[in-house]
Design a protein around this motif. Structure first.
Motif, PDB file in Angstrom:
ATOM      1  N   TYR A  83      36.634  68.482  15.282  1.00 37.41           N
ATOM      2  CA  TYR A  83      36.665  69.606  15.891  1.00 37.41           C
ATOM      3  C   TYR A  83      35.367  70.346  15.779  1.00 37.41           C
ATOM      4  O   TYR A  83      34.575  70.165  14.494  1.00 37.41           O
ATOM      5  CB  TYR A  83      37.520  70.730  15.607  1.00 37.41           C
ATOM      6  N   THR A  84      34.552  70.819  16.645  1.00 37.68           N
ATOM      7  CA  THR A  84      33.210  71.588  17.034  1.00 37.68           C
ATOM      8  C   THR A  84      33.262  72.870  17.280  1.00 37.68           C
ATOM      9  O   THR A  84      34.179  73.064  18.452  1.00 37.68           O
ATOM     10  CB  THR A  84      32.418  70.498  18.039  1.00 37.68           C
ATOM     11  N   ASN A  85      32.834  73.715  16.580  1.00 35.53           N
ATOM     12  CA  ASN A  85      32.573  74.981  16.945  1.00 35.53           C
ATOM     13  C   ASN A  85      31.836  75.301  18.295  1.00 35.53           C
ATOM     14  O   ASN A  85      30.431  74.842  18.168  1.00 35.53           O
ATOM     15  CB  ASN A  85      32.055  76.082  15.870  1.00 35.53           C
ATOM     16  N   VAL A  86      32.513  75.782  19.393  1.00 33.38           N
ATOM     17  CA  VAL A  86      31.724  76.188  20.615  1.00 33.38           C
ATOM     18  C   VAL A  86      31.765  77.329  21.057  1.00 33.38           C
ATOM     19  O   VAL A  86      31.138  77.646  22.053  1.00 33.38           O
ATOM     20  CB  VAL A  86      32.333  75.077  21.611  1.00 33.38           C
ATOM     21  N   PHE A  87      32.249  78.486  20.456  1.00 35.77           N
ATOM     22  CA  PHE A  87      32.427  79.712  20.487  1.00 35.77           C
ATOM     23  C   PHE A  87      32.538  80.703  19.236  1.00 35.77           C
ATOM     24  O   PHE A  87      33.254  80.153  18.504  1.00 35.77           O
ATOM     25  CB  PHE A  87      33.370  80.218  21.625  1.00 35.77           C
ATOM     26  N   ARG A  88      31.542  81.718  19.087  1.00 40.23           N
ATOM     27  CA  ARG A  88      31.683  82.496  18.055  1.00 40.23           C
ATOM     28  C   ARG A  88      31.614  83.991  18.317  1.00 40.23           C
ATOM     29  O   ARG A  88      30.862  84.358  18.967  1.00 40.23           O
ATOM     30  CB  ARG A  88      30.721  82.068  16.860  1.00 40.23           C
ATOM     31  N   ALA A  89      32.534  84.837  18.015  1.00 41.95           N
ATOM     32  CA  ALA A  89      32.323  86.226  18.167  1.00 41.95           C
ATOM     33  C   ALA A  89      32.842  87.058  16.796  1.00 41.95           C
ATOM     34  O   ALA A  89      33.722  86.871  16.316  1.00 41.95           O
ATOM     35  CB  ALA A  89      33.292  86.630  19.355  1.00 41.95           C
ATOM     36  N   GLU A  90      31.855  87.881  16.383  1.00 41.22           N
ATOM     37  CA  GLU A  90      31.963  88.336  14.853  1.00 41.22           C
ATOM     38  C   GLU A  90      31.856  89.606  14.849  1.00 41.22           C
ATOM     39  O   GLU A  90      31.538  90.070  13.739  1.00 41.22           O
ATOM     40  CB  GLU A  90      31.230  87.417  13.967  1.00 41.22           C
ATOM     41  N   GLU A  91      31.628  90.505  16.074  1.00 38.43           N
ATOM     42  CA  GLU A  91      31.683  91.856  15.973  1.00 38.43           C
ATOM     43  C   GLU A  91      32.779  92.434  16.096  1.00 38.43           C
ATOM     44  O   GLU A  91      33.436  92.548  17.223  1.00 38.43           O
ATOM     45  CB  GLU A  91      30.646  92.481  16.887  1.00 38.43           C
ATOM     46  N   PRO A  92      33.508  93.063  15.085  1.00 44.80           N
ATOM     47  CA  PRO A  92      35.059  93.719  15.010  1.00 44.80           C
ATOM     48  C   PRO A  92      34.897  95.099  15.987  1.00 44.80           C
ATOM     49  O   PRO A  92      33.768  95.879  15.876  1.00 44.80           O
ATOM     50  CB  PRO A  92      35.595  93.857  13.666  1.00 44.80           C
ATOM     51  N   PRO A  93      36.018  95.329  16.768  1.00 42.62           N
ATOM     52  CA  PRO A  93      37.153  94.795  16.564  1.00 42.62           C
ATOM     53  C   PRO A  93      37.288  93.525  17.707  1.00 42.62           C
ATOM     54  O   PRO A  93      36.669  93.926  18.870  1.00 42.62           O
ATOM     55  CB  PRO A  93      38.294  95.745  16.977  1.00 42.62           C
ATOM     56  N   VAL A  94      37.757  92.595  17.348  1.00 40.14           N
ATOM     57  CA  VAL A  94      37.471  91.349  18.251  1.00 40.14           C
ATOM     58  C   VAL A  94      38.838  90.555  18.321  1.00 40.14           C
ATOM     59  O   VAL A  94      39.319  90.401  17.302  1.00 40.14           O
ATOM     60  CB  VAL A  94      36.294  90.294  18.152  1.00 40.14           C
TER      61      VAL A  94
END
Length: 219
Positions: A143-154
């Motif tokens: 599995y490869t990371n293709v999306f990241r969102a890290e600013e809460p609230p998320v």
């Protein structure tokens, strides 16, 4: 369900996570805490795609030869072993009770890969506030990371083959139980990356029982 777009943007400071945790209400927490295995509505924070070729150190675990989707334990390991996940989010990813981790895991076809893609939402134990959302694409047996969102609230989820990311919006003076609205962005997989399809903003009415109004925005 409630819950924006930077390309593998900078990881949030620890204080940002703590501020978001204290700002969330039980109402927002309950709206965020959803596990879906197929289609869904809108989910959470508008944060944006980390291109497959832009994620620093993509993760390939677990590298099982089985075509079955990994379970929640595997999903937790994916996040913990992923160098693209911030240290702050990894610190939040601790068992709440026993070996129960605060993660929502969804499976489905978002990218047309060799198997189901995985959406993992990392939440806080106390308030169930989303602090990180990730999409992992199955390829080459891993599995490869293709999306990241890290600013809460998320929070992120699937909706009829699209990736939907939503953020509740608080204006000055809003009580924690009554956000002013939400921003929603929908992405579609194209040419090896998630591309913004459209976005809109919902303003919540101050009248109890009234549905929010919607102002669509394309592009």
């Amino acid at each position: 369900m409630r819950g924006g777009l930077t390309e593998a943007g900078p990881t949030p400071a620890r204080s940002t996570i703590q501020a978001a945790i204290t700002a969330m209400s039980v109402l927002a927490a309950l709206a965020l805490f959803v596990s879906a295995c197929g289609t869904g509505g809108t989910g959470a924070r508008d944060e944006g795609p980390a291109h497959a070729d832009a994620v620093a150190g993509t993760t390939r675990s677990p590298s099982s030869s089985s075509t079955a989707s990994p379970d929640r334990t595997d999903a937790v390991r994916l996040v913990k072993d992923d160098p693209a996940v911030s240290a702050e989010v990894k610190r939040e990813l601790q068992p709440c009770v026993g070996d129960e981790y605060p993660v929502d895991v969804s499976y489905g076809d978002l990218t047309g890969g060799s198997g189901n893609d995985i959406i993992v939402n990392v939440l806080t134990c106390g308030d169930l506030v989303g602090v990180g959302s990730y999409v992992y694409r199955r390829s080459d047996g891993g599995y490869t990371n293709v999306f990241r969102a890290e600013e809460p609230p998320v929070y992120a989820e699937m909706d009829r083959g699209d990736l939907v990311v939503t953020k509740q919006v608080y204006e000055k003076g809003d009580p924690v139980s009554d956000p002013s609205g939400e921003n929603v962005v929908t992405y579609r997989w194209a040419s090896g990356r998630f591309v913004k399809e459209y976005s809109w903003h919902n303003d919540y009415s101050n009248v109890v029982g009234t549905d929010p109004t919607t102002a669509p925005e394309t592009g």
